[in-house]
Design an enzyme around this catalytic site. Sequence first.
Site, PDB file in Angstrom:
ATOM      1  N   ASN A 146       0.761  -1.334   0.003  1.00  0.00           N
ATOM      2  CA  ASN A 146       0.082   0.292   0.022  1.00  0.00           C
ATOM      3  C   ASN A 146       0.842   1.145  -0.009  1.00  0.00           C
ATOM      4  OD1 ASN A 146       0.751  -0.578   2.661  1.00  0.00           O
ATOM      5  ND2 ASN A 146      -1.330   0.019   3.461  1.00  0.00           N
ATOM      6  N   GLU A 161       5.543  -4.083  11.533  1.00  0.00           N
ATOM      7  CA  GLU A 161       4.144  -3.395  11.715  1.00  0.00           C
ATOM      8  C   GLU A 161       3.500  -4.186  10.839  1.00  0.00           C
ATOM      9  OE1 GLU A 161       0.943  -2.026  10.741  1.00  0.00           O
ATOM     10  OE2 GLU A 161       2.044  -0.463   9.708  1.00  0.00           O
ATOM     11  N   CYS A 197      -3.189   0.447   7.068  1.00  0.00           N
ATOM     12  CA  CYS A 197      -3.092  -0.078   8.460  1.00  0.00           C
ATOM     13  C   CYS A 197      -3.795   0.792   9.447  1.00  0.00           C
ATOM     14  CB  CYS A 197      -1.884  -0.754   8.800  1.00  0.00           C
ATOM     15  SG  CYS A 197      -0.602   0.732   8.869  1.00  0.00           S
TER      16      CYS A 197
HETATM   17  O1  G3H Z   1      -0.543   1.194   5.867  1.00  0.00           O
HETATM   18  C1  G3H Z   1      -0.002   1.324   6.756  1.00  0.00           C
HETATM   19  C2  G3H Z   1       0.704   2.742   6.805  1.00  0.00           C
HETATM   20  O2  G3H Z   1       1.727   2.689   7.669  1.00  0.00           O
HETATM   21  C3  G3H Z   1      -0.433   3.844   7.154  1.00  0.00           C
HETATM   22  O3  G3H Z   1       0.221   5.113   6.817  1.00  0.00           O
HETATM   23  O4  G3H Z   1      -1.522   6.407   7.970  1.00  0.00           O
HETATM   24  O5  G3H Z   1      -0.093   7.488   6.450  1.00  0.00           O
HETATM   25  O6  G3H Z   1      -1.886   6.074   5.735  1.00  0.00           O
HETATM   26  P1  G3H Z   1      -0.848   6.371   7.003  1.00  0.00           P
END
Ligand code: G3H
Length: 496
Positions: free
Chosen positions: A169, A264, A298
């Site tokens: 993503n 993570e 996430c």
């Molecule tokens: O998908 C996991 C990422 O660490 C989320 O990052 O909060 O900038 O979308 P974000």
Amino acid sequence: MAGTHVFGEIIDGEVYKYYADGEWKTSASGKSVSIINPTTRKPQFKVQACTQEEVNKVMEAAKVAQKLWARTPLWKRAELLHKAAAILKEHKSPIAECLVKEIAKPARDAVTEVVRSGDLVSYTAEEGVRVLGEGKFLVSDSFPGNERTKYCLSSKIPLGVVLAIPPFNYPVNLAVSKIAPALIAGNALVLKPPTQGAVAALHMIHCFHLAGFPKGLISAVTGKGSEIGDFLTMHPGVNCISFTGGDTGIAISKKAGMIPLQMELGGKDACIVLEDADLDLVAANIVKGGYSYSGQRCTAVKVVLIMDSIADVVIEKVKAKMAKLTVGPPEENCDITPVVTESSANFIEDLVMDAKEKGATFCQEYRREGNLIWPLLLDHVRPDMRIAWEEPFGPVLPVIRITNVEEGIHHCNASNFGLQGCIFTRDINKAIMISDAMETGTVQINSAPARGPDHFPFQGLKESGIGSQGITNTINMMTKIKSTVINLPSASYTIG
Ligand code: G3H
């Protein structure tokens, strides 16, 4: 355009090369891995299927390059990172184009990801010269029984070779969030990009190549998980793994050797809404938190826990905003775009159907075409439904009505995940008490969960992860402490 002009050398015919020893190479396997465009569901790109032998060579080169890199002055390491950041930003368009085609990220968000990545690299360079430029000086006589006959100089030294595995993503941003700290701290870096997102990641790596980093210090290997996945994560040449993704991370943690891990692994971020909240703010954040990038974050809001007395009003406000979301191809900057793979779409659909069978109320009609799933809010979700606990990673959001805040906290804490959570209330004292009670790595008060800004500490409890990210924490995590003790023949007291 992707794979042309300065990026021309990273492609061989129609297959993107892998990066090793400062060069773009074709794998001896003669095989490639196809990347399916989530929108067209047709093959879009191909990358090399690297062999285990090629991984071995990359590891050897990394080890040699790292020794020299660790002796390169900090300011020079920072200078190269600043250069890479500038090149990355200069070439944001072709990289963003890959993100649109590989992971169906809306075009505007794809550009934002690349720019954010350049900023992250620059910030890391600046932070690194300060954090790594300081150590500790200790004297022995503060511990009982000692005179001041020992001076301890403690400093930070690199770990060696860092293996970075980012998710689909954010294949650029979550790659550089590992690469830049590793490099500024004097490590070598091996990148295993996700299959969807690999081509964007290879373009990003080329920006580091153009910046002029030493040969072998950075490499990027692509290929099948079955061939090189475990081989990489269990490789004796790896001194640290930084992984972002799903529960594969749990398996990696179990198999990895005695090396530092940064993991993570997703979340089921709860949004607790109290009666005194600003309900327009709540609705705006539920929609932004739940549906941006089609819920494939996430840190997306993944369950709304709302006081029953205000639920109807908030749901109406959310529905009104959802009706304005555009649904369609990423090229047209639609809010909701196809999810990354057909199997993801099937998984999301299974969760939705399970909730339907068990009596959830659908606030919109469920609709799917290929990988494209229309945004859906599910009301009256109960704990016996899978969607109450599982992470859909799609544009479908469950609402559980609660009658007191303890129920909300209980649901949040009963999850296997513990990444982020959020609370909406005008009572800051109450917010702090609830935040204390929530077992998550971060709690947002009056805003949806989010990782950024990228220098904030970012961490998950329970199955959401190991260690803390964010620029400073990652730099520190990718070093170890080395002490040098000077033993004096007689005590030395510097003051009187
Ligand atoms: O998908 C996991 C990422 O660490 C989320 O990052 O909060 O900038 O979308 P974000």
